[in-house]
Scaffold this active site. Sequence first.
Site, PDB file in Angstrom:
ATOM      1  CE1 TYR A 110      28.061   2.961 -23.830  1.00 57.57           C
ATOM      2  CE2 TYR A 110      27.887   2.693 -26.352  1.00 57.57           C
ATOM      3  CZ  TYR A 110      27.588   3.473 -25.016  1.00 57.57           C
ATOM      4  OH  TYR A 110      26.794   4.582 -24.964  1.00 57.57           O
ATOM      5  CG  HIS A 166      16.288  10.629 -26.845  1.00 60.83           C
ATOM      6  ND1 HIS A 166      16.005  11.626 -25.941  1.00 60.83           N
ATOM      7  CD2 HIS A 166      17.567  10.067 -26.379  1.00 60.83           C
ATOM      8  CE1 HIS A 166      16.541  11.349 -24.910  1.00 60.83           C
ATOM      9  NE2 HIS A 166      17.730  10.580 -25.176  1.00 60.83           N
ATOM     10  CG  ASP A 175      19.072  12.139 -21.581  1.00 59.45           C
ATOM     11  OD1 ASP A 175      20.028  11.555 -20.821  1.00 59.45           O
ATOM     12  OD2 ASP A 175      18.554  11.575 -22.482  1.00 59.45           O
ATOM     13  CG  ASP A 207      22.433   9.043 -19.155  1.00 63.67           C
ATOM     14  OD1 ASP A 207      22.004   9.881 -18.986  1.00 63.67           O
ATOM     15  OD2 ASP A 207      22.111   8.124 -20.304  1.00 63.67           O
ATOM     16  CG  HIS A 218      13.463   8.358 -24.002  1.00 63.28           C
ATOM     17  ND1 HIS A 218      13.859   7.100 -23.695  1.00 63.28           N
ATOM     18  CD2 HIS A 218      14.942   8.755 -23.859  1.00 63.28           C
ATOM     19  CE1 HIS A 218      14.993   6.745 -23.315  1.00 63.28           C
ATOM     20  NE2 HIS A 218      15.792   7.842 -23.462  1.00 63.28           N
ATOM     21  CD  GLU A 258      22.112  11.729 -23.055  1.00 64.75           C
ATOM     22  OE1 GLU A 258      22.398  11.137 -22.058  1.00 64.75           O
ATOM     23  OE2 GLU A 258      21.102  11.756 -23.806  1.00 64.75           O
ATOM     24  CG  ASP A 291      -0.301  -0.155   2.527  1.00 69.96           C
ATOM     25  OD1 ASP A 291       1.159  -0.433   2.514  1.00 69.96           O
ATOM     26  OD2 ASP A 291      -0.790  -0.195   3.640  1.00 69.96           O
ATOM     27  CD  GLU A 327      21.558   9.639 -26.100  1.00 71.72           C
ATOM     28  OE1 GLU A 327      21.867   8.758 -24.993  1.00 71.72           O
ATOM     29  OE2 GLU A 327      20.521   9.856 -26.000  1.00 71.72           O
ATOM     30  CG  HIS A 346      23.424   3.707 -28.095  1.00 69.22           C
ATOM     31  ND1 HIS A 346      23.327   5.147 -28.727  1.00 69.22           N
ATOM     32  CD2 HIS A 346      24.426   3.653 -27.280  1.00 69.22           C
ATOM     33  CE1 HIS A 346      24.693   5.565 -28.030  1.00 69.22           C
ATOM     34  NE2 HIS A 346      25.232   4.669 -27.242  1.00 69.22           N
TER      35      HIS A 346
HETATM   36  N1  GLY Z   1      19.243   8.719 -20.214  1.00 76.89           N
HETATM   37  C1  GLY Z   1      18.600   8.161 -21.172  1.00 76.89           C
HETATM   38  C2  GLY Z   1      19.110   8.374 -22.402  1.00 76.89           C
HETATM   39  O1  GLY Z   1      20.194   8.754 -22.709  1.00 76.89           O
HETATM   40  O2  GLY Z   1      18.163   8.008 -23.304  1.00 76.89           O
HETATM   41 MN    MN Z   2      19.618  10.568 -23.899  1.00 80.94          MN
HETATM   42 MN    MN Z   3      21.060   9.789 -21.176  1.00 80.94          MN
END
Ligand code: GLY
Ligand code: MN
Ligand code: MN
Length: 434
Positions: A384, A349, A266, A255, A356, A404, A35, A380, A345
Amino acid sequence: MLEEVYKERRERLLEKMELGVAVIANARPQTRSNDTEFPYRPNSDFYYLTGFEEDNSILVLVKGSEKNHTVLFVQSKVPEMELWTGKRLGVEASQTRFEVDAVYSVDDFDKEMRLLMAEQKVLYFDLFSEDLVYTQLKKMAQEMLHVRSVSISPRTFSDIIKLTQEMRLIKSSDEVAEIKEALAITEKAHHHAMKVCKPEMDEYVLQAEYEYIFKKEGAYSDAYTTIIAGGNNANTLHYIKNDTTLKSGDLVLVDAGCERNFYASDITRTYPVNGTFTQEQKELYEMVLAVQLKIIKAIKPQGSKKVLQALSERLLTEGMVQLGILEGHVKTLMDEKAHKKYYPHGIGHWMGIDVHDPCPYNDENGEELLFAEGMVLTIEPGIYLPKEDEDLPEKYRGIGIRIEDDILVTKSGCENLSNSIAKSVAEIEAMCKN
Ligand code: GLY
Ligand code: MN
Ligand code: MN
């Protein structure tokens, strides 16, 4: 933001609608366990159209052939409930605050909504949401089919979110100002953390340093769960466990961005736990940074995310070949998608009320939307290199780097809204030593 900003947004949404009635419900509190609940966060579209933060509230917009009608449903004031969960604005004060045609208690939603839906052919709501309000609405529409005194009731369901998300794509100067405010706090947090970060600190303690500055400087929340990824943890893209001890000689990928007045920031920075980059870390870092700077430079109206994505893939592949991470011709490697193993990736965005921002990337025909003044996006690039990957030169294994920033498309190019957050090797090392 001023009340008239929200009113103007509602009017613009009404302009985009066909004749019909639209329902946008605020978010429901989410259970954490048993709860207890997570801190409440309003639904982004509802907030965009009202600036109202109370749960259990619903906005209804009626577009008529002669006149439009805006209605808000809010929780009534009930002292016994307010004792537990805090003061509510209530129906009367809401009528004064919001320039809408009517405010009702949410307890009357069923009764009033049936009246608002009668004689309407189209019902707009979030078709993909499973919120109970929308289940209730569909049930009402179904029941109205059988009420003989109602000659017309909604039989066409239409997606309101498509319209709000189109509106949210271009940020007003007020919205950009909110994002800048969020970024000013995020900048303080990154700089503070670079200073206090030290070997043997736990990742979640460094996370707490960020969250402390966010709150201390006036941001109630983070915009997403902070990633504090020391050493090889940076090779897990959405690493949020943050439960490892930071080691001297490793980098830490952070991040982290705060949310202020429900606008996100971000930002990713990658810096040495002990304050000094090793030679290998510096080589990789400067390669990613050079790519990031070139991509930002390429942003302008009529540009596109696809072009930036392709550019980032080519530049990172070239960089990886130069450093001996990939072997072969850049074009062949790209055709074979060899670079995807280490840069899996997207380049960025949309960002706004959501980190996002769910704004469209393509138009109705599937054509990519081109950049225009007022759009905000992240850039960004990252690389890796997992510890266990024996294809990699040994010296680079176990390093992950992402950089980023948040970028505003302007009339003639772009503005890096996070330009003043330490980013070059020299700036970061100086900040860490402070
Ligand atoms: N922090 C999430 C991204 O960079 O998309
Ligand atoms: Mn991002
Ligand atoms: Mn990010």
